[in-house]
Structure formats: C-alpha cells, structure tokens
Design a protein around this motif. Structure first.
Motif, PDB file in Angstrom:
ATOM      1  N   ASN A   1       0.815  -1.223   0.000  1.00  0.00           N
ATOM      2  CA  ASN A   1       0.000   0.000   0.000  1.00  0.00           C
ATOM      3  C   ASN A   1       0.842   1.264   0.000  1.00  0.00           C
ATOM      4  O   ASN A   1       0.394   2.325  -0.454  1.00  0.00           O
ATOM      5  CB  ASN A   1      -0.950   0.010   1.196  1.00  0.00           C
ATOM      6  N   LEU A   2       2.059   1.162   0.499  1.00  0.00           N
ATOM      7  CA  LEU A   2       2.978   2.303   0.489  1.00  0.00           C
ATOM      8  C   LEU A   2       3.761   2.398  -0.817  1.00  0.00           C
ATOM      9  O   LEU A   2       4.662   3.226  -0.943  1.00  0.00           O
ATOM     10  CB  LEU A   2       3.934   2.218   1.680  1.00  0.00           C
ATOM     11  N   ARG A   3       3.428   1.567  -1.755  1.00  0.00           N
ATOM     12  CA  ARG A   3       4.005   1.599  -3.106  1.00  0.00           C
ATOM     13  C   ARG A   3       5.500   1.284  -3.109  1.00  0.00           C
ATOM     14  O   ARG A   3       6.257   1.812  -3.922  1.00  0.00           O
ATOM     15  CB  ARG A   3       3.765   2.952  -3.785  1.00  0.00           C
ATOM     16  N   PHE A   4       5.914   0.404  -2.198  1.00  0.00           N
ATOM     17  CA  PHE A   4       7.264  -0.128  -2.298  1.00  0.00           C
ATOM     18  C   PHE A   4       7.305  -1.106  -3.470  1.00  0.00           C
ATOM     19  O   PHE A   4       6.268  -1.534  -3.992  1.00  0.00           O
ATOM     20  CB  PHE A   4       7.656  -0.838  -1.006  1.00  0.00           C
ATOM     21  N   SER A   5       8.509  -1.482  -3.887  1.00  0.00           N
ATOM     22  CA  SER A   5       8.659  -2.374  -5.035  1.00  0.00           C
ATOM     23  C   SER A   5       8.161  -3.784  -4.701  1.00  0.00           C
ATOM     24  O   SER A   5       8.043  -4.159  -3.524  1.00  0.00           O
ATOM     25  CB  SER A   5      10.125  -2.450  -5.460  1.00  0.00           C
ATOM     26  N   ARG A   6       7.891  -4.549  -5.724  1.00  0.00           N
ATOM     27  CA  ARG A   6       7.441  -5.926  -5.538  1.00  0.00           C
ATOM     28  C   ARG A   6       8.472  -6.749  -4.778  1.00  0.00           C
ATOM     29  O   ARG A   6       8.130  -7.560  -3.917  1.00  0.00           O
ATOM     30  CB  ARG A   6       7.155  -6.575  -6.903  1.00  0.00           C
ATOM     31  N   ARG A   7       9.740  -6.537  -5.050  1.00  0.00           N
ATOM     32  CA  ARG A   7      10.799  -7.264  -4.347  1.00  0.00           C
ATOM     33  C   ARG A   7      10.768  -6.942  -2.857  1.00  0.00           C
ATOM     34  O   ARG A   7      10.974  -7.820  -2.013  1.00  0.00           O
ATOM     35  CB  ARG A   7      12.162  -6.874  -4.950  1.00  0.00           C
ATOM     36  N   GLU A   8      10.513  -5.683  -2.502  1.00  0.00           N
ATOM     37  CA  GLU A   8      10.443  -5.296  -1.101  1.00  0.00           C
ATOM     38  C   GLU A   8       9.225  -5.896  -0.416  1.00  0.00           C
ATOM     39  O   GLU A   8       9.288  -6.301   0.754  1.00  0.00           O
ATOM     40  CB  GLU A   8      10.440  -3.769  -0.990  1.00  0.00           C
ATOM     41  N   VAL A   9       8.119  -5.964  -1.125  1.00  0.00           N
ATOM     42  CA  VAL A   9       6.917  -6.592  -0.572  1.00  0.00           C
ATOM     43  C   VAL A   9       7.200  -8.058  -0.248  1.00  0.00           C
ATOM     44  O   VAL A   9       6.866  -8.550   0.842  1.00  0.00           O
ATOM     45  CB  VAL A   9       5.738  -6.475  -1.554  1.00  0.00           C
ATOM     46  N   LEU A  10       7.831  -8.753  -1.179  1.00  0.00           N
ATOM     47  CA  LEU A  10       8.118 -10.174  -0.974  1.00  0.00           C
ATOM     48  C   LEU A  10       9.084 -10.382   0.184  1.00  0.00           C
ATOM     49  O   LEU A  10       8.925 -11.317   0.982  1.00  0.00           O
ATOM     50  CB  LEU A  10       8.697 -10.776  -2.259  1.00  0.00           C
ATOM     51  N   LEU A  11      10.095  -9.515   0.301  1.00  0.00           N
ATOM     52  CA  LEU A  11      11.054  -9.656   1.389  1.00  0.00           C
ATOM     53  C   LEU A  11      10.381  -9.420   2.739  1.00  0.00           C
ATOM     54  O   LEU A  11      10.585 -10.186   3.688  1.00  0.00           O
ATOM     55  CB  LEU A  11      12.216  -8.683   1.198  1.00  0.00           C
ATOM     56  N   ALA A  12       9.572  -8.370   2.841  1.00  0.00           N
ATOM     57  CA  ALA A  12       8.877  -8.088   4.104  1.00  0.00           C
ATOM     58  C   ALA A  12       7.957  -9.240   4.482  1.00  0.00           C
ATOM     59  O   ALA A  12       7.879  -9.634   5.662  1.00  0.00           O
ATOM     60  CB  ALA A  12       8.080  -6.788   3.974  1.00  0.00           C
ATOM     61  N   GLU A  13       7.263  -9.781   3.502  1.00  0.00           N
ATOM     62  CA  GLU A  13       6.355 -10.903   3.749  1.00  0.00           C
ATOM     63  C   GLU A  13       7.123 -12.136   4.217  1.00  0.00           C
ATOM     64  O   GLU A  13       6.739 -12.811   5.182  1.00  0.00           O
ATOM     65  CB  GLU A  13       5.579 -11.204   2.466  1.00  0.00           C
ATOM     66  N   ARG A  14       8.230 -12.411   3.552  1.00  0.00           N
ATOM     67  CA  ARG A  14       9.007 -13.614   3.856  1.00  0.00           C
ATOM     68  C   ARG A  14       9.601 -13.547   5.254  1.00  0.00           C
ATOM     69  O   ARG A  14       9.539 -14.519   6.023  1.00  0.00           O
ATOM     70  CB  ARG A  14      10.113 -13.761   2.809  1.00  0.00           C
ATOM     71  N   VAL A  15      10.187 -12.412   5.605  1.00  0.00           N
ATOM     72  CA  VAL A  15      10.819 -12.301   6.925  1.00  0.00           C
ATOM     73  C   VAL A  15       9.770 -12.408   8.024  1.00  0.00           C
ATOM     74  O   VAL A  15       9.987 -13.079   9.042  1.00  0.00           O
ATOM     75  CB  VAL A  15      11.616 -10.989   7.033  1.00  0.00           C
ATOM     76  N   ALA A  16       8.620 -11.776   7.838  1.00  0.00           N
ATOM     77  CA  ALA A  16       7.565 -11.869   8.845  1.00  0.00           C
ATOM     78  C   ALA A  16       7.072 -13.311   8.990  1.00  0.00           C
ATOM     79  O   ALA A  16       6.834 -13.795  10.102  1.00  0.00           O
ATOM     80  CB  ALA A  16       6.407 -10.942   8.483  1.00  0.00           C
ATOM     81  N   ALA A  17       6.926 -14.006   7.884  1.00  0.00           N
ATOM     82  CA  ALA A  17       6.413 -15.379   7.924  1.00  0.00           C
ATOM     83  C   ALA A  17       7.381 -16.335   8.611  1.00  0.00           C
ATOM     84  O   ALA A  17       6.961 -17.278   9.286  1.00  0.00           O
ATOM     85  CB  ALA A  17       6.126 -15.856   6.502  1.00  0.00           C
ATOM     86  N   LEU A  18       8.679 -16.084   8.466  1.00  0.00           N
ATOM     87  CA  LEU A  18       9.674 -17.046   8.927  1.00  0.00           C
ATOM     88  C   LEU A  18      10.464 -16.568  10.133  1.00  0.00           C
ATOM     89  O   LEU A  18      11.434 -17.220  10.522  1.00  0.00           O
ATOM     90  CB  LEU A  18      10.646 -17.368   7.779  1.00  0.00           C
ATOM     91  N   HIS A  19      10.052 -15.462  10.751  1.00  0.00           N
ATOM     92  CA  HIS A  19      10.903 -14.885  11.794  1.00  0.00           C
ATOM     93  C   HIS A  19      11.056 -15.808  13.006  1.00  0.00           C
ATOM     94  O   HIS A  19      12.019 -15.681  13.763  1.00  0.00           O
ATOM     95  CB  HIS A  19      10.366 -13.517  12.236  1.00  0.00           C
ATOM     96  N   GLY A  20      10.143 -16.746  13.191  1.00  0.00           N
ATOM     97  CA  GLY A  20      10.259 -17.681  14.310  1.00  0.00           C
ATOM     98  C   GLY A  20      11.074 -18.925  13.995  1.00  0.00           C
ATOM     99  O   GLY A  20      11.414 -19.690  14.905  1.00  0.00           O
ATOM    100  N   ASN A  21      11.410 -19.149  12.719  1.00  0.00           N
ATOM    101  CA  ASN A  21      12.119 -20.378  12.345  1.00  0.00           C
ATOM    102  C   ASN A  21      13.490 -20.522  13.018  1.00  0.00           C
ATOM    103  O   ASN A  21      13.840 -21.615  13.481  1.00  0.00           O
ATOM    104  CB  ASN A  21      12.259 -20.467  10.831  1.00  0.00           C
TER     105      ASN A  21
END
Length: 540
Positions: free
Chosen positions: A358-378
C-alpha cells in the motif's frame, strides 16, 4: 532576469548548518556567537559548525528560474532537470570540490521572500541565507526560527501550515526524531486533532517520510511519537493494536513494547552493518565480527533505489508480531491460563505485505517483508530443537532453513540476485535477513538473557557461517540436473523428479554425496522410494 540578483539558500541546509550537522562553505555567521550571549534565549546553545559540506541545497530566487538554472548548469558542467515547469522548479546535480555529489533544487520565489518563508512548514525550516552578488551572506529569520533551532524545538510557522499539506504532520515526527527536537505544544495539539488527514496524502510521499523516520538513530522513539500524536493508528493500526497484548512468560513486555525494543535493537544492527559502532551487547558483537565483511556486503545491497537491506531491518522488527492480536487464544497449562498465538507468523506476513504494498514499495520489497515476517520464528524453532550441550545447527537443517526462506528454487537452485560477496559472485540468502531479525527479536525478549542467549548466538552463527561457506556455494550448482536425472532413470517430468531432486539437494548439503556418480547412484535408490506404483502395490 539578471543573475546578479540575490539568491537565497532556504530550509534544511541553513538549519543543519546552525546545528553543526552539515556546513554551507564560506559562511560562518556571527549570529551564532551573538545568540549564545543573548540572556533571553533558551539555555540550549547552537553548535559551532564542524559538519561536512552540505550536499543538498534548496535555493529560491526571482523567476523565471529555469533558463537561469540551465545556464548555470552549463557553466559548471552539471546535469540540469526541469522538475516542475509550471511552478518554475529545476534541479542541478554535479560534483562539489571534494568530489561528493551535490543536488541543488532551485525554485521561483512565491511572492516576496517573507511570503515564501511564511508559507513553509516549521520555523526551523523558514530560515534563509541571502547570497548577494557584492556583499557578505545575510541570515533572514521572519518567524523566530533561530530561537527554535537553538532550543531544538519544532514549531509550525502559522496555524495554516499543517492543513496546507497534511504530510507535514508526519514530517514533524520524522524531523523531531532525526534532529532530537521536541514538538511545540500548539503544534502537537493540531497534529493530534488532524491526524486522520494524513490518509489524504499520496502513498509515495508518506513512504518517503516513513523510510526516513525508521532510518533514524532511534526509530523506536519516532514510533512512540506517532502513537502519542494519533498517527500510528492511521498509518499502522496493527502495530497500535499490539498495546496490552500479553505474551508468554518468557517475555517481560507486552507485544507493543516488545516490538519497540526489537526495532531499537534492529537499528543497532543496521547502523553496525553500515559501518557504525558495534551493537551494545558484547556477546552479539563477538558473534558477528568474524562475518562483518560478508554481512555488510549482503546488507548493503539495494532492494530498490536508495533502500538497502540494512534499512529494512527496522521494518521487519516493526511488523514481525502484528499478527498476534488477530491470532490470540488461551490454553490452560497446569491450571494456569496462558496466551497462544497459533498462526501469527502467517498473519503477520499478510499484514506486512499489505502495508508495504500500500505504500508503493517495489514488488521485491513486498516479498522480502512478507518472507521475513512469515519465517521470523524459524531460527528460534531450530535453536529450541537442539540439545543444550551442542547448540550448533547442522548443514542439512541450515540448508532447509535457507530453502524455506526462499533462497532456493525448485529444491536445489539458489536464486541469483544483485549484490557481490567477497568476489565470489551473487549473494542470494534472504535467510540472513530472517536471521538478523530473529536476533533483534530475541534481544527484546526477557530481562535476563543468561547462558541461553550465548547458546542462541552459537546457533545463529551457525546459520551465518553456512550462508558463507563453500558447502552453501556448491548448492548453486547441483551435482546432477533434472534433465540428466530423467535421462539416467528414464523418467518423465513430474512430482517424482522433484522429490528426488530435493533429496539429492539435502544429501549434497550434508556432504553425503560429492560427485555426479554418487548423486546418480543415490537417485537410483530414491527412484524406488518415490515410485507411486510401488506404494500402490505395498497396500494391495
């Protein structure tokens, strides 16, 4: 117009010169010393300037500006860009005497100089340095900005300053956090009363201010101020909702205060990765120091123009627990009611992806933010599965971790992205971003770290060393590719091939196979294991 008419440097360059953050070459104005002797002035004093020459200048002059700016650029050999022809604004870019890149925006005066300054946001920015052609520079202050700079106070210029551009509500928080200023009481009241108007501002402009806010030395203080001024609930309601969310017994803070502390520790890591001082925790510093060159190479890579991986660490910390309010439940253990947050990682990932998109970051940044949040407990899960006597993570577990973090494609092939690592080629490990987020998360958990913290760092060092090891590099080139495998086993494309390739990749990661012949021999055994017809026969 004649180019001998006065030119004015305005805004942040003048303010930062007075604060000693940067300097305007050739200007050392006696008003600094005079203010220090002014008995009516607040007790705070202005710095004697020791900052490097500024590389960002805003100029105003009588129009038309574009033709003058073009001629000046031609004389200097600088680049010229017409930023806004309708408003007569140009940008000049070139190299200063010290070789550093300088950006200079030149705009036409809005009326006279006084009107132009009174139309600005805050008094500290409503200062002008007049550069006459034939006399010394002269500081112009039409609204008490010098006193506010001396007092490190951020004050609106007029009651219309904030409504005229609601982005200024957010900019007040950013500037206060960046400069160590306090926001004056009437300005605070107006921001709080009009906080919802921030949503009328374009996402790109909000993104620019938020990136600067989270990139400052103490972003946790900035987030607290967003909350105090009613802006956090508008911009990041999921972060606001963390307040009062009680966590497990190993936590000493609620989810909101824990997040702020994790953001603070993430900023320490970010600054170290950019060449700043080591983290305050000596054990952490000793763990990271041997890998400083490699980690800095990875985290210095831009995900998008002007936004590096290191800068994203504070964002990862901000989002990592946002799924907890929506996943909260309770269980009874030994007669005690305890909170549970099943699935909060996935919910946090959805929230992070949504907010970043929603803040219009790049697609790569969206994927990185999503991935780190999803796996931060691993990383924590890997650590807790180990024996306290030996907290080292084995190569297969490390391989699986980086695979799950998205660094491995199709079970064996590491993704290739930009960024060099010690001359050894592209550095692809998004799992490193997850690892450092896990470290800042763990730092913010519990008042006493004790021996467990040391064992946790041993485990995290194992992940880091794996990422930069020769074994990990071998995974960029599997011992046998899918085409050769299918030819050797006489298989057709399908899930069975993928299953075999994944098993081969893990065997290679563990060092169980080191040649193509060994890989093919193991593949022959695996072909029976993953034979669907054999599975049917065994149950007939």
């Amino acid at each position: 117009m004649a180019e001998r008419a006065p030119v004015y440097i305005v805004g942040g360059a003048v303010r930062d010169h007075l604060l000693g953050i940067s300097s305007i070459p050739g200007w050392s104005h006696p008003i600094i010393a005079n203010l220090n002797r002014d008995a009516d002035r607040p007790s705070a004093s202005l710095s004697q300037n020791k900052g490097a020459a500024t590389t960002d200048l805003d100029l105003v002059l009588s129009g038309p500006v574009l033709p003058v700016a073009r001629r000046v650029a031609d004389r200097l050999g600088w680049a010229f860009y017409p930023l806004d022809e309708a408003r007569d604004v140009a940008r000049l870019i070139g190299d200063g005497a010290d070789g550093r890149r300088i950006e200079c925006d030149a705009a036409a005066l809005r009326g006279d100089l006084r009107s132009d300054l009174l139309a600005r946001d805050f008094s500290a920015n409503a200062l002008a340095l007049e550069l006459p052609f034939d006399s010394s520079p002269r500081l112009i202050d039409v609204c008490g900005g010098m006193r506010d700079v001396a007092a490190k106070r951020l004050r609106r210029v007029t009651p219309e300053s904030l409504p005229n551009d609601p982005l200024r509500l957010l900019r007040a928080v950013r500037l206060a956090a960046q400069l160590g200023f306090t926001v004056e009481i009437e300005t605070r009241k107006q921001i709080l009363a009009n906080a919802e108007t921030i949503l009328s501002v374009s996402a790109e402009r909000v993104r620019h201010e938020l990136w600067k806010l989270l990139d400052c030395a103490r972003p946790d203080v900035g987030i607290s101020e967003l909350h105090a001024l009613g802006l956090l609930s508008q911009l990041f309601p999921e972060v606001e909702a963390l307040q009062g969310v009680t966590q497990s017994s190993r936590h000493h803070l609620d989810a909101y205060e824990h997040t702020l502390l994790a953001v603070r520790y993430a900023a320490e890591l970010r600054d170290w990765l950019r060449g700043g001082p080591p983290p305050g925790d000596s054990s952490l510093s000793q763990t990271l120091d041997p890998w400083a060159e490699e980690l800095r190479a990875h985290f210095s890579a831009d995900i998008a123009a002007g936004r590096d991986r290191a800068g994203w660490l504070t964002w990862h910390a901000l989002f990592h627990d946002t799924g907890k309010p929506g996943s909260h439940s309770t269980v009874i253990e030994n007669g005690i009611e305890r909170p549970r947050f099943a699935g909060h990682h996935q919910l946090s990932a959805q929230i992070a992806a949504l907010r970043v998109a929603n803040l219009r970051f790049s697609r790569r940044e969206v994927l990185l933010a999503e991935r780190v949040a999803a796996l931060h407990g691993n990383p924590r899960d890997l650590f807790e599965a180990l024996s306290p006597a030996d907290p080292r993570i084995d190569p297969v577990a490390a391989y699986r971790f980086f695979r799950d973090a998205g660094s491995v494609v199709a079970g064996h092939q590491f993704a290739q992205i930009s960024g060099k690592h010690s001359g050894r080629g592209p550095q692809p490990f998004d799992g490193l971003d997850v690892t450092l987020q896990a470290i800042s998360d763990r730092q913010a958990t519990g008042q006493e770290r004790g021996d467990e913290w040391g064992r946790f760092l041993v485990s995290m060092e194992g992940l880091i060393s794996y990422a930069f090891s020769q074994a990990a590099e071998h995974l960029t080139k599997p011992l046998v590719d899918g085409h050769s495998l299918m030819k050797h086993l006489r298989l057709t494309p399908g899930p069975r091939v993928g299953d075999i390739m994944r098993e081969l990749a893990e065997a290679q990661a563990a060092g169980k196979i080191t040649s193509e012949n060994e890989a093919l021999a193991l593949a022959e055994l695996l072909a029976d294991k993953f034979n669907p017809s054999a599975a049917v026969d065994s149950h007939s």
